[in-house]
Motif scaffolding. Structure first.
Motif, PDB file in Angstrom:
ATOM      1  N   MET A   1       0.798  -1.212  -0.051  1.00 33.28           N
ATOM      2  CA  MET A   1      -0.081   0.046  -0.193  1.00 33.28           C
ATOM      3  C   MET A   1       0.685   1.213  -0.147  1.00 33.28           C
ATOM      4  O   MET A   1       1.977   1.437   0.479  1.00 33.28           O
ATOM      5  CB  MET A   1      -0.759   0.027   1.288  1.00 33.28           C
TER       6      MET A   1
ATOM      7  N   ALA B   1       0.163   4.135   1.049  1.00 34.19           N
ATOM      8  CA  ALA B   1      -0.395   5.164   1.958  1.00 34.19           C
ATOM      9  C   ALA B   1       0.740   6.458   2.399  1.00 34.19           C
ATOM     10  O   ALA B   1       0.083   7.710   2.245  1.00 34.19           O
ATOM     11  CB  ALA B   1      -0.912   4.580   3.273  1.00 34.19           C
TER      12      ALA B   1
ATOM     13  N   LEU C   1       1.153   8.442  -0.489  1.00 30.36           N
ATOM     14  CA  LEU C   1      -0.244   9.454  -0.802  1.00 30.36           C
ATOM     15  C   LEU C   1      -0.200  10.462   0.279  1.00 30.36           C
ATOM     16  O   LEU C   1      -0.780  11.838   0.075  1.00 30.36           O
ATOM     17  CB  LEU C   1      -1.434   8.472  -0.733  1.00 30.36           C
TER      18      LEU C   1
ATOM     19  N   GLN D   1      -5.183   7.021  -7.074  1.00 32.14           N
ATOM     20  CA  GLN D   1      -6.397   6.589  -7.076  1.00 32.14           C
ATOM     21  C   GLN D   1      -7.179   6.688  -5.822  1.00 32.14           C
ATOM     22  O   GLN D   1      -7.744   5.715  -5.136  1.00 32.14           O
ATOM     23  CB  GLN D   1      -6.626   5.182  -7.870  1.00 32.14           C
TER      24      GLN D   1
ATOM     25  N   VAL E   1      -9.276   7.530  -2.594  1.00 36.22           N
ATOM     26  CA  VAL E   1     -10.839   7.321  -2.310  1.00 36.22           C
ATOM     27  C   VAL E   1     -11.087   7.889  -0.867  1.00 36.22           C
ATOM     28  O   VAL E   1     -10.199   8.554  -0.039  1.00 36.22           O
ATOM     29  CB  VAL E   1     -11.105   5.717  -1.799  1.00 36.22           C
ATOM     30  N   ALA E   2     -12.365   8.124  -0.580  1.00 30.43           N
ATOM     31  CA  ALA E   2     -13.113   8.535   0.659  1.00 30.43           C
ATOM     32  C   ALA E   2     -12.549   9.929   1.104  1.00 30.43           C
ATOM     33  O   ALA E   2     -12.326  10.770  -0.053  1.00 30.43           O
ATOM     34  CB  ALA E   2     -12.961   7.521   1.768  1.00 30.43           C
TER      35      ALA E   2
ATOM     36  N   ASP F   1      -9.671  11.265   1.090  1.00 33.82           N
ATOM     37  CA  ASP F   1      -8.689  11.440   0.319  1.00 33.82           C
ATOM     38  C   ASP F   1      -9.175  12.271  -0.997  1.00 33.82           C
ATOM     39  O   ASP F   1      -8.725  13.360  -1.698  1.00 33.82           O
ATOM     40  CB  ASP F   1      -7.455  10.565   0.055  1.00 33.82           C
ATOM     41  N   LEU F   2     -10.071  11.308  -1.504  1.00 37.14           N
ATOM     42  CA  LEU F   2     -10.605  11.791  -2.916  1.00 37.14           C
ATOM     43  C   LEU F   2     -11.339  13.071  -2.713  1.00 37.14           C
ATOM     44  O   LEU F   2     -11.399  13.969  -3.442  1.00 37.14           O
ATOM     45  CB  LEU F   2     -11.512  10.676  -3.182  1.00 37.14           C
ATOM     46  N   ARG F   3     -12.140  13.301  -1.482  1.00 37.54           N
ATOM     47  CA  ARG F   3     -12.701  14.280  -1.391  1.00 37.54           C
ATOM     48  C   ARG F   3     -12.000  15.453  -1.159  1.00 37.54           C
ATOM     49  O   ARG F   3     -12.423  16.638  -1.532  1.00 37.54           O
ATOM     50  CB  ARG F   3     -13.910  14.049  -0.104  1.00 37.54           C
TER      51      ARG F   3
ATOM     52  N   MET G   1      -8.446  -3.042  -4.078  1.00 31.80           N
ATOM     53  CA  MET G   1      -9.507  -1.882  -3.539  1.00 31.80           C
ATOM     54  C   MET G   1     -10.188  -1.388  -4.761  1.00 31.80           C
ATOM     55  O   MET G   1     -11.151  -1.184  -5.036  1.00 31.80           O
ATOM     56  CB  MET G   1      -8.831  -0.890  -2.648  1.00 31.80           C
ATOM     57  N   GLN G   2      -9.198  -0.898  -5.678  1.00 30.42           N
ATOM     58  CA  GLN G   2      -9.860  -0.318  -6.970  1.00 30.42           C
ATOM     59  C   GLN G   2     -10.612  -1.519  -7.604  1.00 30.42           C
ATOM     60  O   GLN G   2     -11.312  -0.891  -8.338  1.00 30.42           O
ATOM     61  CB  GLN G   2      -8.440  -0.076  -7.761  1.00 30.42           C
TER      62      GLN G   2
ATOM     63  N   PHE H   1     -16.919   4.006  -0.998  1.00 29.84           N
ATOM     64  CA  PHE H   1     -15.722   4.577  -1.268  1.00 29.84           C
ATOM     65  C   PHE H   1     -15.658   6.064  -1.410  1.00 29.84           C
ATOM     66  O   PHE H   1     -14.436   6.539  -1.526  1.00 29.84           O
ATOM     67  CB  PHE H   1     -15.299   4.043  -2.911  1.00 29.84           C
ATOM     68  N   VAL H   2     -16.586   6.616  -1.394  1.00 30.29           N
ATOM     69  CA  VAL H   2     -16.642   8.182  -1.436  1.00 30.29           C
ATOM     70  C   VAL H   2     -16.814   8.752  -0.054  1.00 30.29           C
ATOM     71  O   VAL H   2     -16.108   9.593   0.527  1.00 30.29           O
ATOM     72  CB  VAL H   2     -17.653   8.636  -2.242  1.00 30.29           C
ATOM     73  N   LYS H   3     -17.866   8.139   0.782  1.00 28.47           N
ATOM     74  CA  LYS H   3     -17.935   8.686   2.197  1.00 28.47           C
ATOM     75  C   LYS H   3     -18.350   7.568   3.146  1.00 28.47           C
ATOM     76  O   LYS H   3     -19.417   6.995   3.425  1.00 28.47           O
ATOM     77  CB  LYS H   3     -19.212   9.581   1.909  1.00 28.47           C
ATOM     78  N   PRO H   4     -17.481   6.668   3.454  1.00 31.46           N
ATOM     79  CA  PRO H   4     -17.655   5.453   4.226  1.00 31.46           C
ATOM     80  C   PRO H   4     -18.250   6.124   5.586  1.00 31.46           C
ATOM     81  O   PRO H   4     -17.927   7.275   6.117  1.00 31.46           O
ATOM     82  CB  PRO H   4     -16.182   4.874   4.499  1.00 31.46           C
TER      83      PRO H   4
ATOM     84  N   GLU I   1     -12.803   3.678   6.791  1.00 32.56           N
ATOM     85  CA  GLU I   1     -12.128   4.942   5.819  1.00 32.56           C
ATOM     86  C   GLU I   1     -10.490   4.476   6.084  1.00 32.56           C
ATOM     87  O   GLU I   1      -9.815   4.829   5.090  1.00 32.56           O
ATOM     88  CB  GLU I   1     -12.480   6.158   6.851  1.00 32.56           C
TER      89      GLU I   1
ATOM     90  N   TYR J   1      -9.113   1.910   6.427  1.00 38.82           N
ATOM     91  CA  TYR J   1      -8.528   0.670   5.409  1.00 38.82           C
ATOM     92  C   TYR J   1      -8.567   1.271   3.951  1.00 38.82           C
ATOM     93  O   TYR J   1      -7.451   1.033   3.293  1.00 38.82           O
ATOM     94  CB  TYR J   1      -9.571  -0.518   5.837  1.00 38.82           C
ATOM     95  N   ILE J   2      -9.360   1.707   3.527  1.00 42.02           N
ATOM     96  CA  ILE J   2      -9.719   1.975   2.086  1.00 42.02           C
ATOM     97  C   ILE J   2      -8.540   3.294   1.674  1.00 42.02           C
ATOM     98  O   ILE J   2      -8.208   3.190   0.561  1.00 42.02           O
ATOM     99  CB  ILE J   2     -11.033   2.283   1.268  1.00 42.02           C
ATOM    100  N   THR J   3      -8.113   3.896   2.631  1.00 44.24           N
ATOM    101  CA  THR J   3      -7.236   5.068   2.281  1.00 44.24           C
ATOM    102  C   THR J   3      -5.893   4.744   2.793  1.00 44.24           C
ATOM    103  O   THR J   3      -4.952   5.511   2.470  1.00 44.24           O
ATOM    104  CB  THR J   3      -7.700   6.404   3.131  1.00 44.24           C
ATOM    105  N   GLY J   4      -5.754   3.414   3.062  1.00 40.08           N
ATOM    106  CA  GLY J   4      -4.371   2.848   3.505  1.00 40.08           C
ATOM    107  C   GLY J   4      -3.890   3.413   4.473  1.00 40.08           C
ATOM    108  O   GLY J   4      -2.600   3.540   4.916  1.00 40.08           O
ATOM    109  N   ARG J   5      -4.744   4.071   5.617  1.00 42.38           N
ATOM    110  CA  ARG J   5      -4.095   4.534   6.858  1.00 42.38           C
ATOM    111  C   ARG J   5      -3.945   3.393   7.906  1.00 42.38           C
ATOM    112  O   ARG J   5      -3.894   3.591   9.089  1.00 42.38           O
ATOM    113  CB  ARG J   5      -4.930   5.692   7.279  1.00 42.38           C
TER     114      ARG J   5
END
Lengths: 220, 259
Positions: free
Chosen positions: A1, A3, A6, A72, A74-75, A77-79, B214-215, B242-245, B251, B253-257
């Protein structure tokens, strides 16, 4: 990852958008001051800064696109990145409007002096405060403050509407000052536009933090 | 844009209070979720979170593990599958599976596809031929192999072998297809083909896919379930998750934190 990578990119975007907001804030501040003092040199300084702001805007947008393509995100970070792209563009437009105000100041200087048809100082301060609050909301990631900024936009709109009526009656009273009065009306419209764009920034801050789209009077 | 009918109101599979144990250690904790019919649901989460264990509950593959024990209810179209009375072979026909590593049998492409039918005792050549063509077309493989159906499946590329396994799964007309990291051994081009295929299969089958990518989950699925340490942390529409968990762990996990 990736992370950590990013997160570094995101910190860098954050630094750049804050630096740009500082630049644009100074620009608007100077434009309002130049207006208050009728200072043509300060007005020229505002115009000359625009190029730098334009370049920074393009660079920041490219940076955002790169991060989107490579990570790419998400969540949150994307916003964040989507909001930065939009705020970046709003800031650049605000700087353009400050330049427009500066140009009106130079043109007013050429005209015969006329009593300003509206209280531009009060309006200028109101707009400046609104713009600053939208930037504070961005810096502090404060969605409550951002929502407050959105609500104050109506007040500035009302001032501009009132100005329109005032200018109209002044033109009828003093048709010889038509040009100058039209320039003052333009100044009012520019100030109102800065308030609008500040509200846009505040809307993007709300989206960034709460993930809620509050444009068009949507949301709470 | 909004669907008037909620796909979850008539689920293909309904899981209630599912607990799962390997001996004395519990691997899944009180899971409750529904799988929408003819939709793709992705199961995501870090290694060891229980997503693959959970996937294998859905067609009783864990029966093969001696110390495994499952409690709770899983209903396939309303029929309880966690029951001793159930015909497990029939269950596995209805709920097919595609694995991480393609596992074609050392037989011809043709024989691989109809393996399930052979076991069921079907001998009618017309039926078998028709099944091979339909399944290979369904797996987007027909054009590539139609002239060498009787050659060994082991001569195919990795991506082709994985699509062959998908063809083998759909040959027996399943209702649900389980996929356990089906693209993890494939290159990006083969991955893209399998992902396109998943989107096409979605018209006919309910698909449940475990993925570490994830992608990929974001690209192919309609719903996403996030698992962590044997718990279902969050379930929702993929576009929303994926936009607003809603959940902080999701959050992170999917953002890699994570961690």
């Amino acid at each position: 990852m990736m992370a950590i990578h990013l997160q570094e990119e995101i910190s860098s975007l954050k630094r750049h958008i804050l630096a740009q907001s500082t630049q644009v804030e100074a620009c608007v501040e100077k434009a309002v001051q130049a207006l208050e003092r009728g200072d043509v040199n300060l007005a020229r300084a505002v115009i000359s800064q625009d190029d730098k702001i334009n370049h920074a805007e393009v660079a920041l947008e490219e940076e955002c696109l790169k991060v989107l393509a490579l990570h790419q995100p998400v969540a949150t970070d994307l916003r964040f990145i989507i909001s930065v792209i939009k705020i970046n563009s709003d800031l650049e437009r605000i700087a353009d409007v400050a330049v427009n105000i500066a140009k009106r100041i130079l043109m007013l200087d050429e005209e015969k002096a006329v009593e300003p048809p509206f209280d531009y100082k009060v309006m200028g301060q109101r707009v400046m405060r609104m713009f600053r609050s939208s930037l504070d909301a961005l810096v502090d990631l404060d969605s409550r403050l951002a929502r407050k900024v959105i609500r104050t936009d109506d007040e500035v709109d009302a001032i501009h509407r009132a100005t329109y009526g005032l200018v109209k009656s002044k033109i009828l009273e003093q048709p010889a000052h038509l040009n100058a009065l039209m320039l003052w009306l333009a100044v009012s419209r520019h100030l109102e536009r800065i308030a609008d764009l500040s509200a846009h920034i505040a809307e993007d801050v709300v989206y960034m933090i709460d993930g809620e789209i509050v444009r068009h009077g949507w949301g709470s | 844009m909004k669907n008037t009918i909620d796909p979850l109101s008539d689920p293909a599979i309904e899981v209630e209070h599912l607990n799962f144990y390997y001996g004395s250690s519990q691997a899944l904790f009180d899971l409750n979720l529904k799988f929408a019919r003819r939709q793709v649901t992705a199961l995501i989460g870090p290694s060891g979170c229980g997503k693959s264990t959970f996937l294998r509950c859905l067609n009783r593959m864990n029966d093969l593990v001696d110390v495994a024990r499952m409690e709770g209810s899983i209903r396939l179209d309303g029929t309880e599958i966690n029951s001793n009375a159930l015909d497990v072979i029939e269950l596995r026909r209805r709920v097919g599976m595609v694995f991480q590593k393609s596992n074609p049998f050392p037989k011809s492409i043709y024989e691989n596809v109809i393996y399930g039918l052979r076991i069921a005792g079907i001998k009618d050549k017309a039926v078998l031929d028709e099944t091979v063509e339909r399944s290979l077309k369904g797996a987007a493989l027909w054009d590539e192999v139609k002239d060498r159906l009787h050659e060994s499946a082991l001569g195919m590329s990795g991506g082709q072998m994985q699509r062959l396994c998908i063809a083998r799964a759909i040959a027996v007309n399943p209702e649900v297809i389980l996929m356990d990291e089906p693209c993890s051994a494939l290159d990006p081009k083969s991955t893209a083909r399998v992902e396109d295929l998943i989107k096409e299969l979605r018209d006919q089958y309910t698909i449940i896919i475990v993925t570490h990518n994830m992608q990929q989950a974001a690209r192919v699925s309609d719903y996403t379930a996030f698992f962590f340490e044997g718990l279902l942390i969050e379930f929702g529409k993929t576009g929303e998750l994926f936009v607003k968990p809603r959940n902080k762990q999701t959050e992170d996990y999917i953002t890699g934190r994570f961690g």
